[in-house]
Design an enzyme around this catalytic site. Structure first.
Site, mmCIF file in Angstrom:
data_model
loop_
_atom_site.group_PDB
_atom_site.id
_atom_site.type_symbol
_atom_site.label_atom_id
_atom_site.label_comp_id
_atom_site.label_asym_id
_atom_site.label_seq_id
_atom_site.Cartn_x
_atom_site.Cartn_y
_atom_site.Cartn_z
ATOM 1 N N TYR A 135 13.585 8.337 -3.973
ATOM 2 C CA TYR A 135 14.024 7.860 -5.289
ATOM 3 C C TYR A 135 14.641 8.976 -6.126
ATOM 4 O O TYR A 135 15.399 8.710 -7.047
ATOM 5 C CB TYR A 135 12.853 7.242 -6.066
ATOM 6 C CG TYR A 135 12.386 5.899 -5.540
ATOM 7 C CD1 TYR A 135 12.914 5.354 -4.374
ATOM 8 C CD2 TYR A 135 11.416 5.179 -6.210
ATOM 9 C CE1 TYR A 135 12.470 4.129 -3.896
ATOM 10 C CE2 TYR A 135 10.973 3.941 -5.742
ATOM 11 C CZ TYR A 135 11.505 3.432 -4.583
ATOM 12 O OH TYR A 135 11.065 2.217 -4.108
ATOM 13 N N ASP A 222 4.436 0.036 8.247
ATOM 14 C CA ASP A 222 4.624 -1.349 8.701
ATOM 15 C C ASP A 222 3.277 -1.987 9.033
ATOM 16 O O ASP A 222 2.998 -3.129 8.670
ATOM 17 C CB ASP A 222 5.603 -1.435 9.893
ATOM 18 C CG ASP A 222 5.459 -0.289 10.874
ATOM 19 O OD1 ASP A 222 4.715 0.664 10.572
ATOM 20 O OD2 ASP A 222 6.076 -0.339 11.945
ATOM 21 N N ASP A 250 2.983 -3.606 -4.999
ATOM 22 C CA ASP A 250 3.343 -4.954 -5.464
ATOM 23 C C ASP A 250 2.748 -6.025 -4.544
ATOM 24 O O ASP A 250 2.291 -7.071 -5.010
ATOM 25 C CB ASP A 250 4.869 -5.127 -5.521
ATOM 26 C CG ASP A 250 5.399 -4.864 -6.924
ATOM 27 O OD1 ASP A 250 4.733 -4.094 -7.660
ATOM 28 O OD2 ASP A 250 6.448 -5.412 -7.292
#
Ligand code: NAD
Length: 356
Positions: A135, A222, A250
């Site tokens: 980011y 994953d 989230d």
């Protein structure tokens, strides 16, 4: 103790008002000062994070933040958009450690998209590194490719990177948090494919040797995503990088039913922190008096525990929230048949009453 109150936009002022009401009945020695942030600050001063707001936040022991944003600002230049205020606060206060507890209250298990037995009693803590990773890594941008599968065509690129001190400090935060819980840390990486995350795994393992009382395991991202929806109660503290943490936190949030219940904290090395609900400014319900204030009230409890050294007061708030849920009080986002529908202010009042 000084608390900066930044209500922001949308439902922000409504839910922060309830959290302040709760803080005020605790009879603790703190002062509060409020300032505009986000779209509200843009309207008043032409910038989402005015100098005076930033100074107030920097000088405070803790920041209680509502939420920022509204679709009407989506056409502004990116640096002027309300959401830039959060990035500016994170950067200027050095808030590198993001705590996102995902707790499923027994009273709300039916609100989860998973079977009640999978989530009843769920209590996991996701610790996300907040100021590094892909980011923020440079270089990034757009260019004409000189190699790869399609030389000569347009391409975009970002840079994933982590330095040793960045990984060490977030690992210490995770191990220390685990010591106060069930002494287990799962470090999530993609070491099988990414050099950055092989390094992450190596450094976390090294730091872990300083915490022989905490069990450490490693999981590929994953698999972690799969385990979160298959058997979430397997986890206790999860530590991971900025991007994986963004996505996994989230997903974990939704296991608990409503985003209106989830607090968060972002801390720097001095334990100064920014405390906010995990949700956004919910413009669709702003001003209607129906927003759930509990995530913000629980964020205030985290603030008392982490930045203001008032663990007993924090526990009192958490107990009061549990009590109002047991009384059957529900804002519309967590309402189900047989419970009592209340609005934002009534929910705040009920927590205040439970505290008394
Ligand atoms: P959102 O979290 O604001 O809303 C998503 C859904 O959840 C909406 O239906 C909303 O009504 C509901 N909801 C959220 N909080 C609730 C609460 N306390 N009680 C009851 N229902 C609640 O996400 P969004 O709609 O994608 O974004 C709206 C705005 O918020 C955007 O401008 C976005 O950029 C901004 N945003 C801000 C933050 C922040 O301030 N930290 C975080 C995320 C999004």
């Amino acid at each position: 103790m000084k608390i900066a109150i930044l209500p922001g936009d949308g439902i922000g002022p409504e839910i922060v008002a309830e959290a302040v009401k709760v803080l005020n009945v605790l009879d603790l020695p703190f002062e509060t000062e409020s300032a505009l942030v986000g779209g509200a600050a843009y309207e008043a001063y032409g910038h989402p994070l005015p100098e005076a707001t930033l100074k107030l936040a920097k000088d405070a022991d803790a920041v209680l933040f509502g939420a920022v944003g509204d679709w009407k600002y989506d056409t502004l230049d990116r640096p002027l958009r309300p959401e830039q205020a959060i990035l500016g606060l994170r950067k200027n206060l050095g808030l590198f450690a993001n705590f996102r507890p995902a707790i499923c209250y027994e009273q709300l298990t039916h609100a989860s998209s998973l079977k009640p037995e999978l989530v009843a009693g769920l209590d996991i803590l996701i610790i996300r590194e907040l100021t590094g990773d892909i980011y923020f890594g440079q270089p990034r941008g757009r260019r004409i490719a000189t190699d790869g599968h399609f030389p000569g065509s347009e391409e975009a690129f970002d840079t994933m990177r982590y330095s040793r001190p960045e990984i060490e400090r977030i690992a210490h935060v995770a191990f220390q948090a685990a010591r106060k819980r069930s002494k287990r840390v799962t470090s999530v990486d993609k070491a099988n494919v990414l050099e950055t995350f092989q390094f992450w795994k190596d450094v976390v393992t090294e730091v872990g040797r300083q915490y022989p009382d905490v069990a450490l395991d490693h999981m590929y991202v994953d698999n972690a995503a799969m385990q979160l929806v298959k058997a979430p109660k397997k986890f206790d503290v999860v530590v991971t990088g900025n991007m994986f943490g963004d996505i996994l936190s989230d997903a974990a949030a939704m296991l608990t039913g409503s985003i209106g219940m989830l607090p968060s904290a972002s801390l720097n090395e001095k334990n100064q922190g920014l405390y906010e609900p995990s949700h956004g400014s919910a413009p669709d319900i702003a001003g209607k008096g129906v927003a759930n204030p509990l995530a913000t009230i629980l964020s205030a409890a985290m603030m008392l525990r982490f930045s203001l050294n008032q663990p007993d007061a924090a526990a009192r708030i958490e107990k009061a929230v549990d009590q109002v849920l047991s009384q059957g009080l529900r804002t519309p986002d967590i309402y189900s048949e047989g419970t009592i529908r209340v609005g934002t202010v009534e929910m705040g009042d009920a927590v205040v009453k439970a505290l008394a």
